[in-house]
Design a protein around this motif. Structure first.
Motif, PDB file in Angstrom:
ATOM      1  N   ASP A 116       0.816  -1.215   0.000  1.00 36.98           N
ATOM      2  CA  ASP A 116       0.000   0.000   0.000  1.00 36.98           C
ATOM      3  C   ASP A 116       0.852   1.269   0.000  1.00 36.98           C
ATOM      4  OD1 ASP A 116      -2.359  -1.456   0.019  1.00 36.98           O
ATOM      5  OD2 ASP A 116      -2.387  -1.602   2.202  1.00 36.98           O
ATOM      6  N   ASN A 117       2.159   1.100   0.113  1.00 39.34           N
ATOM      7  CA  ASN A 117       3.068   2.241   0.086  1.00 39.34           C
ATOM      8  C   ASN A 117       4.293   1.891  -0.756  1.00 39.34           C
ATOM      9  OD1 ASN A 117       4.162   4.790   0.712  1.00 39.34           O
ATOM     10  ND2 ASN A 117       5.300   3.932   2.450  1.00 39.34           N
ATOM     11  N   PRO A 118       4.077   1.595  -2.046  1.00 41.67           N
ATOM     12  CA  PRO A 118       5.177   1.125  -2.889  1.00 41.67           C
ATOM     13  C   PRO A 118       6.199   2.221  -3.172  1.00 41.67           C
ATOM     14  CG  PRO A 118       3.252   1.495  -4.235  1.00 41.67           C
ATOM     15  CD  PRO A 118       2.816   1.685  -2.811  1.00 41.67           C
ATOM     16  N   ILE A 119       7.459   1.816  -3.276  1.00 39.32           N
ATOM     17  CA  ILE A 119       8.551   2.725  -3.619  1.00 39.32           C
ATOM     18  C   ILE A 119       8.933   2.425  -5.060  1.00 39.32           C
ATOM     19  CG2 ILE A 119      10.827   3.576  -2.995  1.00 39.32           C
ATOM     20  CD1 ILE A 119       8.671   3.819  -0.787  1.00 39.32           C
ATOM     21  N   GLY A 120       8.505   3.277  -5.989  1.00 41.27           N
ATOM     22  CA  GLY A 120       8.800   3.017  -7.389  1.00 41.27           C
ATOM     23  C   GLY A 120       8.196   4.065  -8.292  1.00 41.27           C
ATOM     24  N   CYS A 121       8.259   3.806  -9.593  1.00 41.40           N
ATOM     25  CA  CYS A 121       7.730   4.751 -10.570  1.00 41.40           C
ATOM     26  C   CYS A 121       7.545   4.054 -11.911  1.00 41.40           C
ATOM     27  CB  CYS A 121       8.676   5.942 -10.741  1.00 41.40           C
ATOM     28  SG  CYS A 121      10.332   5.504 -11.302  1.00 41.40           S
ATOM     29  N   SER A 122       6.788   4.685 -12.780  1.00 35.17           N
ATOM     30  CA  SER A 122       6.718   4.224 -14.159  1.00 35.17           C
ATOM     31  C   SER A 122       7.966   4.698 -14.895  1.00 35.17           C
ATOM     32  CB  SER A 122       5.463   4.756 -14.851  1.00 35.17           C
ATOM     33  OG  SER A 122       5.515   6.165 -14.969  1.00 35.17           O
ATOM     34  N   GLU A 128      15.044   2.056 -18.875  1.00 39.37           N
ATOM     35  CA  GLU A 128      15.137   3.144 -17.909  1.00 39.37           C
ATOM     36  C   GLU A 128      15.035   2.602 -16.493  1.00 39.37           C
ATOM     37  OE1 GLU A 128      13.271   7.505 -16.713  1.00 39.37           O
ATOM     38  OE2 GLU A 128      12.081   6.152 -17.977  1.00 39.37           O
ATOM     39  N   GLY A 129      14.153   1.623 -16.283  1.00 34.41           N
ATOM     40  CA  GLY A 129      14.044   1.002 -14.971  1.00 34.41           C
ATOM     41  C   GLY A 129      15.344   0.353 -14.541  1.00 34.41           C
ATOM     42  N   CYS A 130      16.024  -0.296 -15.479  1.00 27.87           N
ATOM     43  CA  CYS A 130      17.317  -0.927 -15.173  1.00 27.87           C
ATOM     44  C   CYS A 130      18.350   0.126 -14.789  1.00 27.87           C
ATOM     45  CB  CYS A 130      17.802  -1.731 -16.376  1.00 27.87           C
ATOM     46  SG  CYS A 130      16.823  -3.214 -16.725  1.00 27.87           S
ATOM     47  N   MET A 131      18.375   1.229 -15.517  1.00 27.91           N
ATOM     48  CA  MET A 131      19.336   2.294 -15.205  1.00 27.91           C
ATOM     49  C   MET A 131      19.106   2.845 -13.798  1.00 27.91           C
ATOM     50  SD  MET A 131      21.200   2.555 -17.969  1.00 27.91           S
ATOM     51  CE  MET A 131      21.035   1.773 -19.579  1.00 27.91           C
ATOM     52  N   LEU A 132      17.849   3.090 -13.449  1.00 30.51           N
ATOM     53  CA  LEU A 132      17.538   3.632 -12.129  1.00 30.51           C
ATOM     54  C   LEU A 132      17.883   2.630 -11.035  1.00 30.51           C
ATOM     55  CD1 LEU A 132      14.099   5.302 -12.948  1.00 30.51           C
ATOM     56  CD2 LEU A 132      16.292   6.451 -12.667  1.00 30.51           C
ATOM     57  N   ALA A 133      17.542   1.371 -11.248  1.00 29.05           N
ATOM     58  CA  ALA A 133      17.848   0.343 -10.252  1.00 29.05           C
ATOM     59  C   ALA A 133      19.347   0.147 -10.113  1.00 29.05           C
ATOM     60  CB  ALA A 133      17.179  -0.972 -10.644  1.00 29.05           C
ATOM     61  N   GLY A 299      18.783  10.417  -2.313  1.00 28.20           N
ATOM     62  CA  GLY A 299      19.572  11.339  -3.122  1.00 28.20           C
ATOM     63  C   GLY A 299      19.301  11.237  -4.613  1.00 28.20           C
ATOM     64  N   LEU A 300      18.657  10.158  -5.050  1.00 33.38           N
ATOM     65  CA  LEU A 300      18.319  10.000  -6.466  1.00 33.38           C
ATOM     66  C   LEU A 300      16.974  10.634  -6.802  1.00 33.38           C
ATOM     67  CD1 LEU A 300      19.497   6.328  -7.148  1.00 33.38           C
ATOM     68  CD2 LEU A 300      20.669   8.448  -7.709  1.00 33.38           C
ATOM     69  N   VAL A 301      16.277  11.146  -5.799  1.00 33.49           N
ATOM     70  CA  VAL A 301      14.974  11.770  -6.005  1.00 33.49           C
ATOM     71  C   VAL A 301      15.140  13.287  -6.057  1.00 33.49           C
ATOM     72  CG1 VAL A 301      12.638  12.062  -5.100  1.00 33.49           C
ATOM     73  CG2 VAL A 301      13.833   9.873  -4.796  1.00 33.49           C
ATOM     74  N   PHE A 302      14.568  13.908  -7.063  1.00 35.34           N
ATOM     75  CA  PHE A 302      14.604  15.361  -7.211  1.00 35.34           C
ATOM     76  C   PHE A 302      13.203  15.926  -6.974  1.00 35.34           C
ATOM     77  CE2 PHE A 302      18.267  13.870  -9.459  1.00 35.34           C
ATOM     78  CZ  PHE A 302      19.231  14.849  -9.276  1.00 35.34           C
ATOM     79  N   ARG A 303      13.156  17.110  -6.424  1.00 32.49           N
ATOM     80  CA  ARG A 303      11.876  17.766  -6.180  1.00 32.49           C
ATOM     81  C   ARG A 303      11.845  19.090  -6.932  1.00 32.49           C
ATOM     82  NH1 ARG A 303       9.090  15.124  -2.370  1.00 32.49           N
ATOM     83  NH2 ARG A 303      10.245  13.595  -1.142  1.00 32.49           N
ATOM     84  N   VAL A 304      10.788  19.278  -7.710  1.00 30.35           N
ATOM     85  CA  VAL A 304      10.657  20.502  -8.510  1.00 30.35           C
ATOM     86  C   VAL A 304       9.317  21.170  -8.193  1.00 30.35           C
ATOM     87  CG1 VAL A 304      12.102  19.629 -10.371  1.00 30.35           C
ATOM     88  CG2 VAL A 304       9.648  19.235 -10.459  1.00 30.35           C
ATOM     89  N   ASP A 305       9.285  22.477  -8.332  1.00 26.82           N
ATOM     90  CA  ASP A 305       8.050  23.204  -8.050  1.00 26.82           C
ATOM     91  C   ASP A 305       7.626  24.109  -9.191  1.00 26.82           C
ATOM     92  OD1 ASP A 305       9.909  25.197  -7.943  1.00 26.82           O
ATOM     93  OD2 ASP A 305       9.613  25.686  -5.822  1.00 26.82           O
ATOM     94  N   TYR A 306       8.342  24.051 -10.323  1.00 28.60           N
ATOM     95  CA  TYR A 306       8.015  24.993 -11.387  1.00 28.60           C
ATOM     96  C   TYR A 306       6.904  24.503 -12.310  1.00 28.60           C
ATOM     97  CZ  TYR A 306      12.047  22.284 -13.179  1.00 28.60           C
ATOM     98  OH  TYR A 306      12.947  21.301 -13.471  1.00 28.60           O
ATOM     99  N   LEU A 307       6.274  23.371 -11.982  1.00 26.21           N
ATOM    100  CA  LEU A 307       5.059  22.971 -12.680  1.00 26.21           C
ATOM    101  C   LEU A 307       3.828  23.219 -11.808  1.00 26.21           C
ATOM    102  CD1 LEU A 307       6.230  19.638 -14.334  1.00 26.21           C
ATOM    103  CD2 LEU A 307       5.878  21.838 -15.440  1.00 26.21           C
ATOM    104  N   GLY A 308       4.066  23.790 -10.629  1.00 27.99           N
ATOM    105  CA  GLY A 308       2.979  23.973  -9.682  1.00 27.99           C
ATOM    106  C   GLY A 308       2.981  22.835  -8.686  1.00 27.99           C
ATOM    107  N   GLY A 309       3.042  23.141  -7.400  1.00 30.16           N
ATOM    108  CA  GLY A 309       3.111  22.083  -6.400  1.00 30.16           C
ATOM    109  C   GLY A 309       4.521  21.579  -6.234  1.00 30.16           C
ATOM    110  N   THR A 313      10.563  13.554  -8.361  1.00 31.41           N
ATOM    111  CA  THR A 313      10.744  12.862  -9.641  1.00 31.41           C
ATOM    112  C   THR A 313      12.043  12.078  -9.636  1.00 31.41           C
ATOM    113  OG1 THR A 313      11.017  13.155 -12.051  1.00 31.41           O
ATOM    114  CG2 THR A 313      11.760  14.964 -10.650  1.00 31.41           C
ATOM    115  N   MET A 314      11.976  10.860 -10.143  1.00 27.91           N
ATOM    116  CA  MET A 314      13.165  10.023 -10.308  1.00 27.91           C
ATOM    117  C   MET A 314      13.069   9.383 -11.682  1.00 27.91           C
ATOM    118  SD  MET A 314      14.617   6.865  -7.980  1.00 27.91           S
ATOM    119  CE  MET A 314      16.167   6.063  -8.423  1.00 27.91           C
TER     120      MET A 314
END
Length: 472
Positions: A116-122, A128-133, A299-309, A313-314
C-alpha cells in the motif's frame, strides 16, 4: 535511369498522388528538407501512410516481445491521453493517480513488504528502470564501502553472458565494471554457485533474469539468493539482487504464482518490468519498484516546483507520456487477475503446441518449449551439444543451408523471424526464436508452421510443400 540500391538513390521529392493535391496546385514536398509551404493534413497523411505500408505487419513479427495488439477501447484511451505529460502531476492529477494505482497493483503481486506504500515509478520501458535500479545499487554499495572504510573506486556488477544489452549500457554509462559470468556448456541460464563465486567486496549487486531475451528461460533467483546468503556467512560480504523481470514480471505472477523470485526473497532489493511486453500495452511504458526506502536512495529523487506544487521525480528524462500508464491501468481493470492468467496461459499453450510440432520435424530440435515464458527456440537437429560441435551424422552436421536462410524465406511469406547465434560461451549455436504474445492465435501459429515447412523445402531444394510442417 536512377539506381535503387540504397535509400540515398531515392528521388529528393516525395510523390503526391493527384487525388490529394488541389486542382492545378503544384505540390513539392522534399524528402530530406522542410518544405517552404504547408500542405493539407490529408495530403501529409497519405504521403506518409504510403511509405509506412512497406513496414512489416506487426502481428506477424515473432521476433519482438513488445505488444502488437490492443483492444480499440485501450487505443482510444491512449489517444485521449497522448497530450498529457505525466511529470506534471499538478495539472494532470488523475493520470498521476492512475500511475499510483498501477504501482499499488504491481507491488501487491510482486509481494512487496508494504504494497500500500510502494517505492517506485513508471518508466519509458524496462531499460530506464534498469538504469535507475543500477544507480541505486551503486549508491548503496558506495555508502557501505565508505562506512566500512573501504575504497569505492572500482564498482562491479555481476551479470550473465545472457544478459540484455541495457546492462552493458548501464555499466558503460555509469562507470561500473561488468563481471560477465559464463553460461555452462549445454545450458542457457546462470548457475547460482557461479554467481556467488564471481562476487567480492567491490560487487554492487547481481542481476537475475526472469525471462531471458535469448530463450525465455527463468533464472533461479531463489538459488542465487541462497548462494549469496552462504557467501555472506562465510566472508561477511553483502551482495543484493536486482531482478530484471522485463519480460517475466507481468507474466509469472499469473501463470507461475508458486515460483518464488520476487520480494518474498529478502535479498531482492529491486525489480523492473516492461508494461509493453506481457503487461499487454503498446511500446513506451515500464515499471521499477524497490523493496523499501532504504533500497532506493533519497539522493536520487529530485523535487521541482516549477510545474505547480512540489513534485518528487526520479527518472532519466523529465517529460513522460501518460498514455502508456493509462493503458496499463486499463488492462489491470479490464482483465483482472483471472483475465491476465487466461491470456498468458493461452500464449503458453500455443507456444508449447508450436514447440511440439517443430520438435517433430526432421530438421529441428527445440531448446525452449514455452515452459517459462511462451517462447520457442530451436536449432538444427544435433546442433545443441555441450561441445558446440554438431553430433556426428546428425542433420546439423550435414545441412547445406543456415537458419538465416530459413528466416529469409519466412520473410518472403510476411513473417519477421529472428535467427541468431546464442550468447557468449555458446556462440557456436545458431537458433531461431519465436515469441508468442497476446492475439497470436492458434490459427496464426498453424499458418506459421506451414510457412516454416515451405521455407525448409525451398532451402533444401525439395519444394515448397515437402510435408514437414504441422498438420491438423
Amino acid at each position: 535511369m536512377p539506381k535503387y540500391s540504397s535509400a540515398q538513390s531515392l528521388q529528393d521529392g516525395l510523390d503526391v498522388r493527384p487525388q490529394f493535391s488541389r486542382d492545378g496546385a503544384v505540390v513539392d514536398i522534399p524528402r530530406r528538407r522542410m518544405a517552404e509551404n504547408s500542405v493539407d493534413p490529408e495530403t501529409a497523411y497519405h504521403v506518409i501512410a504510403d511509405e509506412l505500408m512497406l513496414d512489416g505487419h506487426a502481428r506477424l513479427n515473432v521476433a519482438t516481445f513488445g505488444t502488437t495488439w490492443m483492444e480499440p477501447q485501450a487505443e482510444k484511451l491512449m489517444a485521449e491521453a497522448a497530450d498529457k505529460n505525466l511529470v506534471d502531476r499538478d495539472e494532470y492529477p488523475q493520470t498521476a493517480q492512475l500511475e499510483d494505482r498501477c504501482l499499488d497493483i504491481i507491488a501487491d503481486f510482486w509481494n512487496a513488504p508494504e504494497p500500500d506504500n510502494p517505492i517506485g515509478c513508471s518508466t519509458i520501458g524496462s531499460s530506464e528502470g534498469c538504469m535507475l535500479a543500477g544507480m541505486a545499487l551503486k549508491w548503496r554499495w558506495k555508502e557501505r564501502q565508505e562506512k566500512a572504510g573501504r575504497s569505492s573506486a572500482n564498482p562491479k556488477l555481476i551479470v550473465g553472458a545472457n544478459v540484455q544489452v541495457c546492462w552493458h549500457k548501464f555499466c558503460r554509462y555509469w562507470e561500473v565494471e561488468p563481471v560477465e559470468v559464463p553460461i555452462r556448456p549445454g545450458e542457457t541460464t546462470l548457475h547460482p554457485e557461479d554467481v556467488a563465486a564471481a562476487c567480492d567486496e567491490d560487487t554492487i549487486g547481481v542481476i537475475g533474469i526472469l525471462g531471458s531475451t535469448f530463450d525465455g528461460a527463468y533464472e533461479d533467483i531463489a538459488g542465487m539468493a541462497k548462494a549469496l546468503d552462504k557467501l555472506e556467512i562465510e566472508t561477511g560480504t553483502y551482495v543484493p539482487i536486482h531482478v530484471d523481470a522485463a519480460s517475466g514480471g507481468l507474466f509469472a505472477p499469473f501463470v507461475d504464482p508458486e515460483l518464488v523470485w520476487d520480494f518474498r526473497i529478502e535479498r531482492v532489493q529491486s525489480i523492473n518490468a516492461s508494461g509493453h511486453k506481457y503487461g499487454l500495452v503498446y511500446p513506451g511504458v515500464g515499471w521499477v519498484l524497490w523493496r523499501n526506502e532504504e533500497a532506493r536512495p533519497e539522493g536520487l529523487v529530485f523535487r521541482v516546483d516549477y510545474l505547480g506544487g512540489d513534485h518528487p521525480t526520479m527518472s532519466l528524462n523529465f517529460t513522460k507520456p501518460g498514455s502508456g500508464v493509462v493503458a496499463q491501468y486499463y488492462q489491470f481493470v479490464r482483465l483482472g487477475y483471472e483475465g491476465f492468467k487466461r491470456v498468458h496461459q493461452h500464449s503458453r499453450d500455443i507456444a508449447q503446441m508450436m514447440a511440439a510440432a517443430i520438435d517433430g520435424m526432421d530438421e529441428f530440435e527445440v531448446i525452449a518449449d514455452g515452459s517459462d515464458l511462451p517462447v520457442v527456440a530451436f536449432c538444427f537437429k544435433g546442433a545443441n551439444t555441450t561441445s558446440g560441435k554438431p553430433k556426428k551424422d546428425s542433420y546439423a552436421a550435414n545441412v547445406q543451408y543456415t537458419l538465416n536462410d530459413v528466416a529469409d524465406w519466412m520473410k518472403q511469406g510476411g513473417w519477421a523471424v529472428p535467427a541468431y547465434n546464442f550468447c557468449a560461451d555458446r556462440e557456436n549455436l545458431e537458433i531461431i526464436r519465436i515469441v508468442v504474445r497476446n492475439a497470436f492465435s492458434r490459427d496464426l501459429a498453424q499458418m506459421f508452421l506451414m510457412e516454416l515447412g515451405r521455407a525448409v523445402g525451398r532451402c533444401d531444394g525439395t519444394g515448397e510443400d515437402a510435408g514437414r510442417a504441422f498438420r491438423h
